[in-house]
Design an enzyme around this catalytic site. Structure first.
Site, PDB file in Angstrom:
ATOM      1  N   ALA A  54       0.839  -1.201   0.000  1.00 38.44           N
ATOM      2  CA  ALA A  54       0.000   0.000   0.000  1.00 38.44           C
ATOM      3  C   ALA A  54       0.875   1.253   0.000  1.00 38.44           C
ATOM      4  O   ALA A  54       0.603   2.233  -0.706  1.00 38.44           O
ATOM      5  CB  ALA A  54      -0.935   0.004   1.211  1.00 38.44           C
ATOM      6  N   ASP A  55       1.952   1.236   0.789  1.00 36.79           N
ATOM      7  CA  ASP A  55       2.901   2.349   0.784  1.00 36.79           C
ATOM      8  C   ASP A  55       3.562   2.506  -0.572  1.00 36.79           C
ATOM      9  O   ASP A  55       3.666   3.617  -1.111  1.00 36.79           O
ATOM     10  CB  ASP A  55       3.984   2.112   1.837  1.00 36.79           C
ATOM     11  CG  ASP A  55       3.596   2.611   3.220  1.00 36.79           C
ATOM     12  OD1 ASP A  55       2.712   3.472   3.324  1.00 36.79           O
ATOM     13  OD2 ASP A  55       4.179   2.127   4.205  1.00 36.79           O
ATOM     14  N   VAL A  56       4.045   1.400  -1.123  1.00 32.65           N
ATOM     15  CA  VAL A  56       4.774   1.464  -2.385  1.00 32.65           C
ATOM     16  C   VAL A  56       3.887   1.973  -3.511  1.00 32.65           C
ATOM     17  O   VAL A  56       4.284   2.848  -4.292  1.00 32.65           O
ATOM     18  CB  VAL A  56       5.348   0.074  -2.742  1.00 32.65           C
ATOM     19  CG1 VAL A  56       5.926   0.064  -4.157  1.00 32.65           C
ATOM     20  CG2 VAL A  56       6.432  -0.311  -1.748  1.00 32.65           C
TER      21      VAL A  56
END
Length: 413
Positions: A177-179
């Site tokens: 999700a961050d990436v």
């Protein structure tokens, strides 16, 4: 020097989403100035082990997590809680093309470092805020971490073994999700940069982890919006293609990814069961999806007759997509991965070997290829250089700021 050579990025982000975006911009040639807290730095510097080891075999302050998203950057350690530190950020923002931050909503406004304040100093500034839930809405004030977002955004409900097999909702093995949020942010920044070339104006970009997570629910999300049925977890199976799964061979599991009816015919031929492709329950993909509970056990009985390497070799010859399930040792020794430059080595002065191995950038450009100019920096190692080059500060002025604890030059790092 890269397509973004000459572009200056002021990076006030930390953890993974923002650093992913800025590392990509740095790989493309931008000058990235990473703002860090004196004495501590990016939170991920402490997210280990593993840590890089020095020549004596001792752990350094450089965690593998930190190194995964911070190459091609210059570390400037500044206390932005102080008025002097805030003044430095304003001066740097006047020189910058892009600013990226992931502070809690309202934090930078209280410090006079919000978009409107910096826009008044530099109307060409592209200012990107990355947050868990966005700058507006009922959740805006909440902190957002990758794991929380994978849960709230629905991807965990689609990942893992089915309930009937004792499975539970499961997060991805990396901070996806961050990436992905970082990928969306970098796309938006590049679009804003192009707009600035045309209009001469910068703009504000609001990117949220939750929004981007929902955006990449893709076919599963639209399936729900289409028929109103909540998709179940299917383990490794595909919701709308069969057979498309991990299957157990006589020695280990491997992947078969039959994408169309012709490939299914060829699979059945290799498996010694050509009549299976003529069975009206399985001849078309839609029929195979409707009858997956009947077909999957048949495929599993067939694959169990031969070892995985046999299946992969024979199916590849027949043009049926298939492959192994590799661990990371196998990934980073794979001849295709190495050929494509996905494992790189950069000099690192604190490493016991004098270098550090990192994951390469997957973008291959014919005229302006990515470049790997510097390993992830030590905390504050570039403070003096950045202040001298960009703000034309003298050694005496820099020493005065250090004496006042406004900056850290990394001398003791």
């Amino acid at each position: 020097m890269g397509p973004l050579s000459g572009v200056v990025v002021l990076d006030l982000s930390r953890i993974l989403a923002g650093p992913t975006a800025t590392q990509l911009l740095g790989d493309l040639g931008a000058t990235v100035i990473k703002i860090e807290r004196p004495g501590k730095g990016d939170d991920t510097r402490g997210w280990g082990p593993p840590f890089l080891k020095d020549r004596e075999g001792r752990e350094t302050r450089e965690s593998a997590y930190y190194m995964s998203a911070n190459r091609n950057k210059r570390s400037l350690a500044v206390d932005i809680a102080s008025e002097g530190g805030q003044a430095l950020i304003r001066k740097l923002a006047e020189k910058a093309d892009i600013l990226i931050e992931n502070f809690k909503v309202g934090d930078l406004k209280r410090r006079g470092l919000d978009y409107e304040s910096l826009k008044a100093l530099n109307p060409r500034l592209i200012y990107c805020s990355i947050s868990g839930f966005g700058q507006s809405g009922p959740y805006a004030a909440r902190a957002g971490y990758d794991f929380l977002i994978q849960g709230m955004g629905g991807i965990m409900s689609l990942t893992g073994r089915p309930d009937e097999e004792g499975g539970e909702p499961t997060k991805a093995g990396v901070g996806i999700a961050d990436v992905m949020c970082g990928m969306y942010a970098s796309n938006a920044i590049l679009a804003a940069l192009h707009h600035r070339h045309v209009s001469g104006k910068g703009q504000y970009i609001d990117v949220a982890l939750l929004d981007t997570q929902v955006a990449w629910l893709i076919n599963q999300g639209v399936a729900y919006l289409t028929d109103g049925e909540v998709p179940p977890r299917r383990g490794n199976a595909h919701p709308t293609i069969v057979p498309y799964n991990a299957y157990r061979a006589s020695d280990r599991s491997f992947i078969i990814a039959v994408g169309n009816d012709a490939q299914f015919v060829r699979f059945c031929e290799v498996a010694g069961e050509p009549a299976l492709a003529e069975d009206p329950r399985f001849s078309k993909n839609a029929d195979r999806v409707r009858n997956r509970k009947e077909l999957e056990p048949i495929v599993e009985r067939l694959t169990a007759k031969q070892p995985a390497d046999w299946w992969i070799a024979e199916l590849e010859k027949a043009g049926v997509p298939c492959g192994p399930i590799n661990d990371l040792e196998q990934v980073f020794s794979d001849e295709q991965i190495l050929h494509r430059g996905m494992r790189i080595t950069l000099p690192h002065e604190t490493s016991g070997s004098g270098s550090v191995d990192l994951i390469g950038n997957p973008i291959k450009m014919s005229e302006t290829p990515v470049t790997y100019r510097a390993a992830p920096p030590r905390l504050g190692q570039d403070t003096a250089h950045v202040l001298s080059r960009f703000l034309e500060m003298s050694d005496e002025e820099i020493a005065d700021l250090k004496a006042k604890n406004i900056i850290d030059t990394g001398d003791d790092a």
